[in-house]
Design a protein around this motif. Structure first.
Motif, PDB file in Angstrom:
ATOM      1  N   GLU A  76       2.572   2.250  13.802  1.00 26.87           N
ATOM      2  CA  GLU A  76       1.200   1.923  13.418  1.00 26.87           C
ATOM      3  C   GLU A  76       0.413   3.187  13.054  1.00 26.87           C
ATOM      4  O   GLU A  76      -0.381   3.182  12.123  1.00 26.87           O
ATOM      5  N   TRP A  77       0.653   4.283  13.799  1.00 26.84           N
ATOM      6  CA  TRP A  77      -0.042   5.526  13.480  1.00 26.84           C
ATOM      7  C   TRP A  77       0.348   6.011  12.091  1.00 26.84           C
ATOM      8  O   TRP A  77      -0.511   6.375  11.295  1.00 26.84           O
ATOM      9  N   TYR A  78       1.643   6.014  11.788  1.00 28.10           N
ATOM     10  CA  TYR A  78       2.080   6.449  10.456  1.00 28.10           C
ATOM     11  C   TYR A  78       1.509   5.538   9.374  1.00 28.10           C
ATOM     12  O   TYR A  78       1.048   6.001   8.332  1.00 28.10           O
ATOM     13  N   LYS A  79       1.537   4.243   9.598  1.00 26.81           N
ATOM     14  CA  LYS A  79       0.990   3.309   8.606  1.00 26.81           C
ATOM     15  C   LYS A  79      -0.504   3.548   8.406  1.00 26.81           C
ATOM     16  O   LYS A  79      -1.011   3.397   7.295  1.00 26.81           O
ATOM     17  N   SER A  80      -1.199   3.927   9.469  1.00 23.55           N
ATOM     18  CA  SER A  80      -2.642   4.160   9.355  1.00 23.55           C
ATOM     19  C   SER A  80      -2.948   5.395   8.505  1.00 23.55           C
ATOM     20  O   SER A  80      -4.081   5.576   8.054  1.00 23.55           O
ATOM     21  N   GLN A  81      -1.952   6.240   8.276  1.00 24.58           N
ATOM     22  CA  GLN A  81      -2.143   7.442   7.467  1.00 24.58           C
ATOM     23  C   GLN A  81      -2.176   7.121   5.979  1.00 24.58           C
ATOM     24  O   GLN A  81      -2.460   7.978   5.162  1.00 24.58           O
ATOM     25  N   GLY A  82      -1.841   5.892   5.633  1.00 22.03           N
ATOM     26  CA  GLY A  82      -1.921   5.474   4.240  1.00 22.03           C
ATOM     27  C   GLY A  82      -0.561   5.371   3.574  1.00 22.03           C
ATOM     28  O   GLY A  82       0.489   5.449   4.214  1.00 22.03           O
ATOM     29  N   LYS A  83      -0.625   5.200   2.286  1.00 24.44           N
ATOM     30  CA  LYS A  83       0.579   5.007   1.483  1.00 24.44           C
ATOM     31  C   LYS A  83       1.535   6.188   1.655  1.00 24.44           C
ATOM     32  O   LYS A  83       1.107   7.337   1.742  1.00 24.44           O
ATOM     33  N   GLY A  84       2.822   5.903   1.675  1.00 28.73           N
ATOM     34  CA  GLY A  84       3.828   6.946   1.797  1.00 28.73           C
ATOM     35  C   GLY A  84       4.181   7.283   3.234  1.00 28.73           C
ATOM     36  O   GLY A  84       4.719   8.356   3.506  1.00 28.73           O
ATOM     37  N   TYR A  85       3.908   6.375   4.156  1.00 29.86           N
ATOM     38  CA  TYR A  85       4.151   6.688   5.560  1.00 29.86           C
ATOM     39  C   TYR A  85       5.636   6.918   5.845  1.00 29.86           C
ATOM     40  O   TYR A  85       5.996   7.753   6.674  1.00 29.86           O
ATOM     41  N   GLN A  86       6.531   6.219   5.137  1.00 27.71           N
ATOM     42  CA  GLN A  86       7.960   6.428   5.363  1.00 27.71           C
ATOM     43  C   GLN A  86       8.389   7.811   4.889  1.00 27.71           C
ATOM     44  O   GLN A  86       9.218   8.469   5.518  1.00 27.71           O
ATOM     45  N   THR A  87       7.808   8.273   3.795  1.00 28.59           N
ATOM     46  CA  THR A  87       8.100   9.613   3.297  1.00 28.59           C
ATOM     47  C   THR A  87       7.623  10.654   4.300  1.00 28.59           C
ATOM     48  O   THR A  87       8.294  11.659   4.548  1.00 28.59           O
ATOM     49  N   LYS A  88       6.466  10.413   4.906  1.00 22.72           N
ATOM     50  CA  LYS A  88       5.950  11.341   5.911  1.00 22.72           C
ATOM     51  C   LYS A  88       6.849  11.358   7.142  1.00 22.72           C
ATOM     52  O   LYS A  88       7.124  12.421   7.704  1.00 22.72           O
TER      53      LYS A  88
END
Length: 99
Positions: A76-88
């Motif tokens: 959820e934290w990564y998704k909250s960072q916006g688009k491209g969370y899987q890349t991050k």
């Protein structure tokens, strides 16, 4: 000199090149002969390698699809960072593994 963008249909509507323009184009090779860039011959083309063979370190790593379980709050934290969370997430894993 400005660059004009056009479609193939636009290009087909252009008038044919004049003899003078054709001569100018043909003279270009002689005018801008570069000794550091020899002409491509059949022999040189036969020796050519794909870029990924000539410079394997320049090649982007391939991606592999993986299914894994991640703590919900982390995801959820990564998704909250916006688009491209899987890349991050991949960048963090890469930094940890090869950092």
């Amino acid at each position: 000199m400005a660059i004009k963008t056009m479609t193939l249909e636009d290009a087909k509507k252009l008038p044919p090149l004049s003899k003078e323009r054709i001569q100018e184009i043909n003279a270009f090779d002689e005018k801008y002969d570069d000794p550091e860039c020899p002409p491509l011959t059949d022999e040189r083309l036969a020796q050519a390698k794909p870029l990924y063979e000539a410079h394997p370190d320049w090649r982007k790593p391939t991606k592999t699809e993986v299914h894994m379980r991640v703590d919900t709050d982390v995801l959820e934290w990564y998704k909250s960072q916006g688009k491209g969370y899987q890349t991050k997430m991949n960048a963090v894993l890469r930094a940890y593994a090869f950092g």
